[in-house]
Write a protein that holds these residues in place. Structure first.
Motif, short mmCIF file in Angstrom:
data_model
loop_
_atom_site.label_atom_id
_atom_site.label_comp_id
_atom_site.label_asym_id
_atom_site.label_seq_id
_atom_site.Cartn_x
_atom_site.Cartn_y
_atom_site.Cartn_z
N MET A 124 4.69 -40.63 6.30
CA MET A 124 3.74 -40.10 5.32
C MET A 124 2.70 -39.24 6.04
O MET A 124 2.25 -39.57 7.13
N ILE A 125 2.35 -38.16 5.42
CA ILE A 125 1.39 -37.22 5.99
C ILE A 125 -0.04 -37.70 5.73
O ILE A 125 -0.37 -38.18 4.65
N ASN A 126 -0.88 -37.54 6.75
CA ASN A 126 -2.30 -37.87 6.64
C ASN A 126 -3.08 -36.56 6.67
O ASN A 126 -3.28 -35.97 7.74
N VAL A 127 -3.52 -36.08 5.51
CA VAL A 127 -4.19 -34.78 5.43
C VAL A 127 -5.50 -34.75 6.22
O VAL A 127 -5.95 -33.67 6.61
N LEU A 128 -6.09 -35.89 6.47
CA LEU A 128 -7.32 -35.93 7.26
C LEU A 128 -7.09 -35.45 8.68
O LEU A 128 -8.03 -35.06 9.37
N GLU A 129 -5.82 -35.46 9.12
CA GLU A 129 -5.47 -35.02 10.46
C GLU A 129 -5.13 -33.53 10.53
O GLU A 129 -4.78 -33.02 11.59
N PHE A 130 -5.20 -32.82 9.42
CA PHE A 130 -4.85 -31.40 9.39
C PHE A 130 -5.82 -30.53 10.19
O PHE A 130 -5.46 -29.46 10.63
N SER A 131 -7.07 -30.97 10.32
CA SER A 131 -8.06 -30.13 10.97
C SER A 131 -9.16 -30.96 11.61
O SER A 131 -9.61 -31.95 11.02
N LYS A 132 -9.56 -30.54 12.79
CA LYS A 132 -10.73 -31.13 13.44
C LYS A 132 -12.00 -30.34 13.08
O LYS A 132 -13.10 -30.83 13.23
N GLU A 133 -11.80 -29.13 12.60
CA GLU A 133 -12.91 -28.22 12.31
C GLU A 133 -13.42 -28.34 10.87
O GLU A 133 -14.60 -28.19 10.60
N TYR A 134 -12.49 -28.60 9.94
CA TYR A 134 -12.83 -28.60 8.52
C TYR A 134 -12.54 -29.95 7.89
O TYR A 134 -11.63 -30.67 8.33
#
Length: 166
Positions: A1-11
């Motif tokens: 399962m994808i964790n969208v919180l890990e998509f970006s360190k900047e945003y």
């Protein structure tokens, strides 16, 4: 399962829903060039449809329509499908930047972070479609390492299928 919180360190990244439709529409309306090359028009009905549509045999649990935020400002939106067209691939159905943030490599940085995350969870490729003839989109995706692998006719519109191997 994808964790969208890990998509970006900047945003700040979060899944979007019907209550976000107006904000998405406002972002889309600022991108007139994109809509000159595709069949869709930025309407609230189209945004609501996009929030809920999936490819054949893909459930909503594999759809991640997300917003990238800086403070409370919506910087970009992305519709990512996990496991389409097969389990090793993620499919970007839509990616659009807020025009205020364009031209500063922010879109490239977002795509790079998302790709790094997808690689870290074992995805082998990311695929997407570009409206044929759209120079801005074609340039952006090629600049980000996507290669055209085929053309597809979608309801009379020619799409360039592009892929980046991870």
């Amino acid at each position: 399962m994808i964790n969208v919180l890990e998509f970006s360190k900047e945003y700040e990244v979060r899944k979007m829903g019907d209550s976000d439709a107006e904000n998405i529409l406002n972002l889309c309306c600022g991108n007139g060039q994109f809509y000159r090359y595709c069949e869709a028009k930025p309407t609230i009905e189209q945004v609501l449809n996009d929030l809920h549509i999936t490819p054949p045999n893909i459930s909503m649990s594999d759809k991640y329509y997300v917003g990238f935020y800086e403070d409370k400002a919506l910087v970009a939106v992305m519709d990512l499908i996990d496991g389409y067209p097969n389990a090793d691939i993620a499919y970007i159905g839509f990616f659009m930047m807020n025009p205020i943030y364009q031209g500063n490599q922010i879109g490239t940085a977002i795509i790079s972070e998302v790709i790094d995350y997808l690689r870290s969870i074992g995805k082998k490729a990311v695929r997407l479609a570009i409206d044929k003839g759209n120079p801005q989109s074609t340039h952006f995706w090629k600049k980000n390492g996507f290669e055209i692998i085929s053309e597809a006719d979608v309801n009379g519109w020619t799409k360039l299928v592009a892929e980046k191997q991870l």
